[in-house]
Design an enzyme around this catalytic site. Sequence first.
Site, PDB file in Angstrom:
ATOM      1  N   HIS A   1      32.622  -5.357  11.363  1.00 49.66           N
ATOM      2  CA  HIS A   1      33.377  -5.577  12.593  1.00 49.66           C
ATOM      3  C   HIS A   1      34.883  -5.542  12.327  1.00 49.66           C
ATOM      4  O   HIS A   1      35.647  -4.876  13.048  1.00 49.66           O
ATOM      5  CB  HIS A   1      32.961  -6.938  13.166  1.00 49.66           C
ATOM      6  CG  HIS A   1      33.604  -7.326  14.451  1.00 49.66           C
ATOM      7  ND1 HIS A   1      32.919  -7.374  15.640  1.00 49.66           N
ATOM      8  CD2 HIS A   1      34.881  -7.710  14.733  1.00 49.66           C
ATOM      9  CE1 HIS A   1      33.737  -7.770  16.613  1.00 49.66           C
ATOM     10  NE2 HIS A   1      34.929  -7.987  16.078  1.00 49.66           N
ATOM     11  N   GLU A   2      35.331  -6.259  11.281  1.00 45.41           N
ATOM     12  CA  GLU A   2      36.760  -6.325  10.999  1.00 45.41           C
ATOM     13  C   GLU A   2      37.301  -4.985  10.492  1.00 45.41           C
ATOM     14  O   GLU A   2      38.418  -4.587  10.841  1.00 45.41           O
ATOM     15  CB  GLU A   2      37.066  -7.438   9.991  1.00 45.41           C
ATOM     16  CG  GLU A   2      36.603  -8.824  10.413  1.00 45.41           C
ATOM     17  CD  GLU A   2      37.065  -9.227  11.810  1.00 45.41           C
ATOM     18  OE1 GLU A   2      38.125  -8.766  12.261  1.00 45.41           O
ATOM     19  OE2 GLU A   2      36.345 -10.008  12.456  1.00 45.41           O
TER      20      GLU A   2
ATOM     21  N   GLY B   1      36.290 -14.290  12.096  1.00 47.83           N
ATOM     22  CA  GLY B   1      37.025 -13.202  11.468  1.00 47.83           C
ATOM     23  C   GLY B   1      38.149 -12.773  12.388  1.00 47.83           C
ATOM     24  O   GLY B   1      38.080 -12.981  13.610  1.00 47.83           O
TER      25      GLY B   1
ATOM     26  N   GLN C   1      44.811  -7.579  15.945  1.00 47.25           N
ATOM     27  CA  GLN C   1      44.435  -8.452  17.060  1.00 47.25           C
ATOM     28  C   GLN C   1      45.551  -9.423  17.423  1.00 47.25           C
ATOM     29  O   GLN C   1      45.517 -10.013  18.500  1.00 47.25           O
ATOM     30  CB  GLN C   1      43.156  -9.219  16.730  1.00 47.25           C
ATOM     31  CG  GLN C   1      41.910  -8.337  16.674  1.00 47.25           C
ATOM     32  CD  GLN C   1      40.671  -9.154  16.413  1.00 47.25           C
ATOM     33  OE1 GLN C   1      40.312  -9.386  15.256  1.00 47.25           O
ATOM     34  NE2 GLN C   1      40.012  -9.594  17.475  1.00 47.25           N
TER      35      GLN C   1
ATOM     36  N   HIS D   1      38.004  -2.828  13.431  1.00 48.87           N
ATOM     37  CA  HIS D   1      39.274  -3.154  14.084  1.00 48.87           C
ATOM     38  C   HIS D   1      40.435  -2.403  13.434  1.00 48.87           C
ATOM     39  O   HIS D   1      41.299  -1.842  14.120  1.00 48.87           O
ATOM     40  CB  HIS D   1      39.547  -4.652  13.987  1.00 48.87           C
ATOM     41  CG  HIS D   1      39.006  -5.456  15.121  1.00 48.87           C
ATOM     42  ND1 HIS D   1      39.322  -5.205  16.437  1.00 48.87           N
ATOM     43  CD2 HIS D   1      38.179  -6.542  15.141  1.00 48.87           C
ATOM     44  CE1 HIS D   1      38.718  -6.085  17.221  1.00 48.87           C
ATOM     45  NE2 HIS D   1      38.007  -6.900  16.460  1.00 48.87           N
TER      46      HIS D   1
ATOM     47  N   CYS E   1      33.691 -10.665  20.330  1.00 46.70           N
ATOM     48  CA  CYS E   1      35.001 -10.327  19.776  1.00 46.70           C
ATOM     49  C   CYS E   1      36.060 -11.194  20.433  1.00 46.70           C
ATOM     50  O   CYS E   1      36.047 -11.377  21.660  1.00 46.70           O
ATOM     51  CB  CYS E   1      35.302  -8.849  20.020  1.00 46.70           C
ATOM     52  SG  CYS E   1      36.892  -8.297  19.357  1.00 46.70           S
ATOM     53  N   LEU E   2      36.973 -11.718  19.643  1.00 50.34           N
ATOM     54  CA  LEU E   2      38.054 -12.537  20.191  1.00 50.34           C
ATOM     55  C   LEU E   2      38.964 -11.729  21.108  1.00 50.34           C
ATOM     56  O   LEU E   2      39.651 -12.313  21.954  1.00 50.34           O
ATOM     57  CB  LEU E   2      38.871 -13.147  19.050  1.00 50.34           C
ATOM     58  CG  LEU E   2      38.108 -14.105  18.135  1.00 50.34           C
ATOM     59  CD1 LEU E   2      39.009 -14.588  17.008  1.00 50.34           C
ATOM     60  CD2 LEU E   2      37.530 -15.279  18.910  1.00 50.34           C
TER      61      LEU E   2
END
Length: 208
Positions: A146-147, A56, A61, A150, A104-105
């Site tokens: 999660h997204e 995702g 990001q 963000h 997380c990226l």
Amino acid sequence: MRRGTIPGSSGRVRPMRLLGDRGLAAPCEEVTAFDEDLARLVEDMFATMYAAGGVGLAANQIGVPLRVFVYDCPDDEDRRHLGHVVNPRLVATDGPVIRGPEGCLSVPGIEAGTPRFDEAVVEGVRVDGSPVTVRGTGFFARCLQHECDHLDGGLYLDHLTGLRQWRALRAARRAGLSPAPAGASTAETEAAAVEAPAPAPALGGRAG
């Protein structure tokens, strides 16, 4: 995206914003222009997500403060869920709260047990403005929550408490991630102050 094309195949991989970047701590803006620029953004987001090995990715990001996220994520039954949501709203969560591994990226290489609802429903629209409802359970529900976090200026670190948060934040510092700027989330701000010589948590994770 044209019908039949692979998401991200025409996209450009963009630089990933990391913990401490001001844009990760600010709520994103609603999309108002459903045009070629938006379609290109979604393509670039897919390309960036795949290049980073994620499941995702939210627009902030990659430095774009708009309410958009993409996903290619399995659920607990290994069913694949692939798509994008523009102007998403997390309209429902249900089921037990489960503490499961999450990464997380934007906090690369660091994973922590994070509490999330086992079911989630997100409503929004596609790049063409048509409505879409996405329902998830298990790991995919975790991804949806999660997204959405963000896009509201949050990170999974904000859901950690006590020793789990302390270890994750210390690991971030040791990985060389910058302290958060003024106005960032509580978890990011605390990352700048953590100073203890205990072992780091298990590494890994591939969420956005």
